[in-house]
Design a protein around this motif. Structure first.
Motif, mmCIF file in Angstrom:
data_model
loop_
_atom_site.group_PDB
_atom_site.id
_atom_site.type_symbol
_atom_site.label_atom_id
_atom_site.label_comp_id
_atom_site.label_asym_id
_atom_site.label_seq_id
_atom_site.Cartn_x
_atom_site.Cartn_y
_atom_site.Cartn_z
ATOM 1 N N GLU A 162 110.930 113.580 62.479
ATOM 2 C CA GLU A 162 112.143 114.397 62.617
ATOM 3 C C GLU A 162 111.788 115.844 62.955
ATOM 4 O OE1 GLU A 162 114.252 113.865 58.960
ATOM 5 O OE2 GLU A 162 115.523 112.249 59.785
ATOM 6 N N LYS A 163 110.726 116.325 62.342
ATOM 7 C CA LYS A 163 110.310 117.708 62.571
ATOM 8 C C LYS A 163 109.801 117.899 63.998
ATOM 9 C CE LYS A 163 108.835 121.908 61.520
ATOM 10 N NZ LYS A 163 109.755 123.037 61.252
ATOM 11 N N GLU A 164 108.951 116.990 64.475
ATOM 12 C CA GLU A 164 108.335 117.123 65.795
ATOM 13 C C GLU A 164 109.270 116.681 66.917
ATOM 14 O OE1 GLU A 164 105.067 118.526 66.353
ATOM 15 O OE2 GLU A 164 105.807 119.155 64.393
ATOM 16 N N ASN A 165 110.098 115.685 66.647
ATOM 17 C CA ASN A 165 111.089 115.177 67.610
ATOM 18 C C ASN A 165 110.459 114.629 68.887
ATOM 19 O OD1 ASN A 165 113.803 114.555 68.212
ATOM 20 N ND2 ASN A 165 113.968 116.346 69.550
ATOM 21 N N ILE A 166 109.224 114.117 68.777
ATOM 22 C CA ILE A 166 108.583 113.401 69.886
ATOM 23 C C ILE A 166 107.775 112.246 69.281
ATOM 24 C CG2 ILE A 166 108.386 115.368 71.467
ATOM 25 C CD1 ILE A 166 105.455 115.633 70.568
ATOM 26 N N PRO A 167 107.512 111.187 70.049
ATOM 27 C CA PRO A 167 106.677 110.094 69.544
ATOM 28 C C PRO A 167 105.279 110.583 69.193
ATOM 29 C CG PRO A 167 107.897 109.389 71.487
ATOM 30 C CD PRO A 167 108.084 110.873 71.382
ATOM 31 N N LEU A 168 104.716 110.036 68.117
ATOM 32 C CA LEU A 168 103.385 110.437 67.654
ATOM 33 C C LEU A 168 102.566 109.207 67.278
ATOM 34 C CD1 LEU A 168 104.330 113.382 65.244
ATOM 35 C CD2 LEU A 168 103.441 113.596 67.576
ATOM 36 N N SER A 169 101.253 109.323 67.432
ATOM 37 C CA SER A 169 100.353 108.293 66.924
ATOM 38 C C SER A 169 100.191 108.488 65.420
ATOM 39 C CB SER A 169 98.994 108.403 67.616
ATOM 40 O OG SER A 169 98.354 109.620 67.254
ATOM 41 N N ILE A 170 99.573 107.520 64.776
ATOM 42 C CA ILE A 170 99.333 107.627 63.331
ATOM 43 C C ILE A 170 98.489 108.858 63.038
ATOM 44 C CG2 ILE A 170 98.294 106.529 61.309
ATOM 45 C CD1 ILE A 170 100.836 105.154 62.269
ATOM 46 N N GLU A 171 97.461 109.080 63.844
ATOM 47 C CA GLU A 171 96.579 110.232 63.639
ATOM 48 C C GLU A 171 97.336 111.543 63.814
ATOM 49 O OE1 GLU A 171 95.923 107.635 65.550
ATOM 50 O OE2 GLU A 171 94.307 106.668 64.413
ATOM 51 N N GLU A 172 98.199 111.596 64.821
ATOM 52 C CA GLU A 172 98.984 112.804 65.056
ATOM 53 C C GLU A 172 99.964 113.050 63.920
ATOM 54 O OE1 GLU A 172 99.044 112.886 69.968
ATOM 55 O OE2 GLU A 172 100.521 111.691 68.867
ATOM 56 N N MET A 173 100.549 111.976 63.397
ATOM 57 C CA MET A 173 101.443 112.119 62.234
ATOM 58 C C MET A 173 100.695 112.682 61.039
ATOM 59 S SD MET A 173 103.907 108.801 61.932
ATOM 60 C CE MET A 173 103.951 107.736 63.348
ATOM 61 N N TRP A 174 99.507 112.153 60.831
ATOM 62 C CA TRP A 174 98.714 112.581 59.669
ATOM 63 C C TRP A 174 98.321 114.053 59.783
ATOM 64 C CZ3 TRP A 174 98.214 110.220 55.175
ATOM 65 C CH2 TRP A 174 97.258 110.692 54.272
ATOM 66 N N ASP A 175 97.857 114.441 60.964
ATOM 67 C CA ASP A 175 97.460 115.838 61.173
ATOM 68 C C ASP A 175 98.653 116.776 61.028
ATOM 69 O OD1 ASP A 175 94.852 115.101 61.605
ATOM 70 O OD2 ASP A 175 95.018 115.091 63.797
ATOM 71 N N CYS A 230 105.035 102.914 72.567
ATOM 72 C CA CYS A 230 103.971 102.594 73.522
ATOM 73 C C CYS A 230 102.773 102.043 72.752
ATOM 74 C CB CYS A 230 103.574 103.809 74.365
ATOM 75 S SG CYS A 230 102.996 105.237 73.437
ATOM 76 N N LYS A 231 101.865 101.376 73.489
ATOM 77 C CA LYS A 231 100.772 100.670 72.832
ATOM 78 C C LYS A 231 99.428 101.382 72.940
ATOM 79 C CE LYS A 231 102.762 96.031 73.193
ATOM 80 N NZ LYS A 231 102.559 94.642 73.677
ATOM 81 N N ARG A 232 99.146 101.981 74.065
ATOM 82 C CA ARG A 232 97.823 102.572 74.259
ATOM 83 C C ARG A 232 97.958 104.026 74.695
ATOM 84 N NH1 ARG A 232 94.434 97.804 77.447
ATOM 85 N NH2 ARG A 232 94.707 96.187 75.837
ATOM 86 N N PRO A 233 97.851 104.956 73.754
ATOM 87 C CA PRO A 233 97.696 104.737 72.313
ATOM 88 C C PRO A 233 99.028 104.356 71.668
ATOM 89 C CG PRO A 233 97.886 107.061 72.738
ATOM 90 C CD PRO A 233 97.869 106.397 74.084
ATOM 91 N N ALA A 234 98.946 103.697 70.527
ATOM 92 C CA ALA A 234 100.162 103.306 69.814
ATOM 93 C C ALA A 234 100.877 104.551 69.296
ATOM 94 C CB ALA A 234 99.809 102.381 68.656
ATOM 95 N N LYS A 235 102.133 104.695 69.673
ATOM 96 C CA LYS A 235 102.927 105.824 69.215
ATOM 97 C C LYS A 235 104.257 105.330 68.684
ATOM 98 C CE LYS A 235 100.770 109.532 71.790
ATOM 99 N NZ LYS A 235 100.940 110.932 72.234
ATOM 100 N N PHE A 236 104.779 106.058 67.707
ATOM 101 C CA PHE A 236 105.989 105.642 67.009
ATOM 102 C C PHE A 236 107.035 106.750 67.051
ATOM 103 C CE2 PHE A 236 102.254 103.638 65.323
ATOM 104 C CZ PHE A 236 102.593 102.296 65.257
ATOM 105 N N PHE A 237 108.283 106.305 66.952
ATOM 106 C CA PHE A 237 109.375 107.268 66.965
ATOM 107 C C PHE A 237 110.519 106.712 66.119
ATOM 108 C CE2 PHE A 237 112.387 110.123 69.475
ATOM 109 C CZ PHE A 237 111.907 111.277 68.871
ATOM 110 N N LEU A 238 111.549 107.536 65.935
ATOM 111 C CA LEU A 238 112.710 107.141 65.153
ATOM 112 C C LEU A 238 113.769 106.525 66.060
ATOM 113 C CD1 LEU A 238 113.006 110.320 62.907
ATOM 114 C CD2 LEU A 238 112.019 108.107 62.274
ATOM 115 N N LYS A 239 114.349 105.440 65.649
ATOM 116 C CA LYS A 239 115.396 104.795 66.432
ATOM 117 C C LYS A 239 116.585 105.739 66.607
ATOM 118 C CE LYS A 239 114.520 99.920 65.320
ATOM 119 N NZ LYS A 239 115.088 98.706 64.691
ATOM 120 N N GLY A 240 117.154 105.701 67.795
ATOM 121 C CA GLY A 240 118.354 106.497 68.047
ATOM 122 C C GLY A 240 118.084 107.915 68.504
#
Length: 314
Positions: free
Chosen positions: A14-27, A69-79
């Motif tokens: 929510e803070k970044e408002n862009i898809p992030l990888s697990i590593e990017e989320m952690w950092d 996306c898969k390579r690299p795997a990135k996640f985001f919030l639905k909607g």
């Protein structure tokens, strides 16, 4: 209630408002001080974060997460369509830049040829090389230099007697232009590029943001229109195949007076800009264009061959 890994992921996205990888989320969570809120004593908490998100997406029909996306795997919030669209536009832009075999300066002759022939401009241009400027403290001259400057001479538009009358009446028939050149413009970079043009075009009668590729996006065009209404910088879209079909998407708001402080700073900082002013003053003095300005092509076939040779059409 304990602060969970899924809550951390939600807060970060929510803070970044862009898809992030697990590593990017952690950092990001580390930078935001969120890791201290976790009540986990595991040895590999970043793997735990990854596992929790994957399990939630797979088993929870009401999950708020999605893998985009898969390579690299990135996640985001639905909607979160706006943030996802911005991310996708940025990815497309990066891919486009990777495949480009030319730089922005390869487009200068395209713009110079267009504005030299176009009825609105009818101007002679000069490329400004920022590398030749005086070295200043870091950031001092950021967004100071326009890529290209231009001048409209009225010698072919008015008779000698009319020009003399302009001089007697103190009417200025000359016009100075400033152009900021880009290869691609989309929603993810528009505001940065536009305000760069605002910053380095304040000195001229008219300033323009110019690009070869402008995304065909109604939302982008609406935002350009809003910025143009608010700040007055125009937008030009180039056509490399038929340069005379390049178009002014939004006209610049003409300023009656010049920003002399910025002009003086540019003259002091950059020899190309100083030479441009010296040349135009000499040409005004003798009443004809005698100085050397940027090269232009007069025929579309010349430009087409140039564009092919420099991979601009690919």
């Amino acid at each position: 209630m304990a602060y969970s890994f899924l809550t951390l992921a939600k807060d970060v996205l929510e803070k970044e408002n862009i898809p992030l990888s697990i590593e990017e989320m952690w950092d990001t969570a580390k930078n935001l001080g969120l890791l201290e809120k976790l009540s986990s004593s595991g040895k590999t908490p970043i793997r735990t974060l990854s596992a929790r998100i994957y399990v939630d997406i797979k088993n929870n029909p009401d999950t708020i997460f999605e893998q985009v996306c898969k390579r690299p795997a990135k996640f985001f919030l639905k909607g979160k369509t706006a943030g996802l669209k911005e991310y996708e536009d940025k990815q497309k832009q990066e891919k486009r830049h990777q495949k480009h075999k030319f730089g922005e300066r390869a487009l200068h002759i395209l713009l110079s040829s267009f504005v030299n022939a176009d009825e609105h401009f009818k101007c002679s241009t000069k490329t400004i090389y920022h590398e030749t400027s005086k070295r200043e403290k870091s950031g001092k001259n950021k967004w100071l230099h326009p890529n290209i400057v231009g001048v409209h001479f009225p010698f072919e538009s008015y008779t000698e007697n009319t020009l003399k009358l302009f001089d007697i009446l103190k009417v200025n028939p000359y016009k100075l232009y400033s152009f900021e050149m880009k290869i691609d413009i989309n929603l993810s970079n528009l505001r940065e590029y536009y305000f760069q043009a605002v910053s380095n075009s304040s000195w001229a009668h008219e300033g323009y943001l110019v690009a070869l590729h402008i995304a065909d996006d109604p939302e982008l065009i609406d935002e350009m229109r809003r910025l143009n209404n608010a700040f007055g910088i125009g937008v030009v879209r180039l056509d490399a195949e038929h340069f005379m079909q390049s178009e002014i998407l939004f006209s610049a708001k003409e300023k009656e007076s010049l920003d002399w402080d910025t002009i003086n700073r540019l003259v002091d900082s950059n020899p190309d800009f100083k030479k441009f002013l010296d040349d135009l003053m000499e040409d005004i003095k003798i009443g004809k264009i005698k100085s050397r300005y940027d090269e232009v092509y007069l025929e579309e076939e010349q430009m087409y061959q140039y564009a092919q040779k420099n991979s601009i059409l690919s």
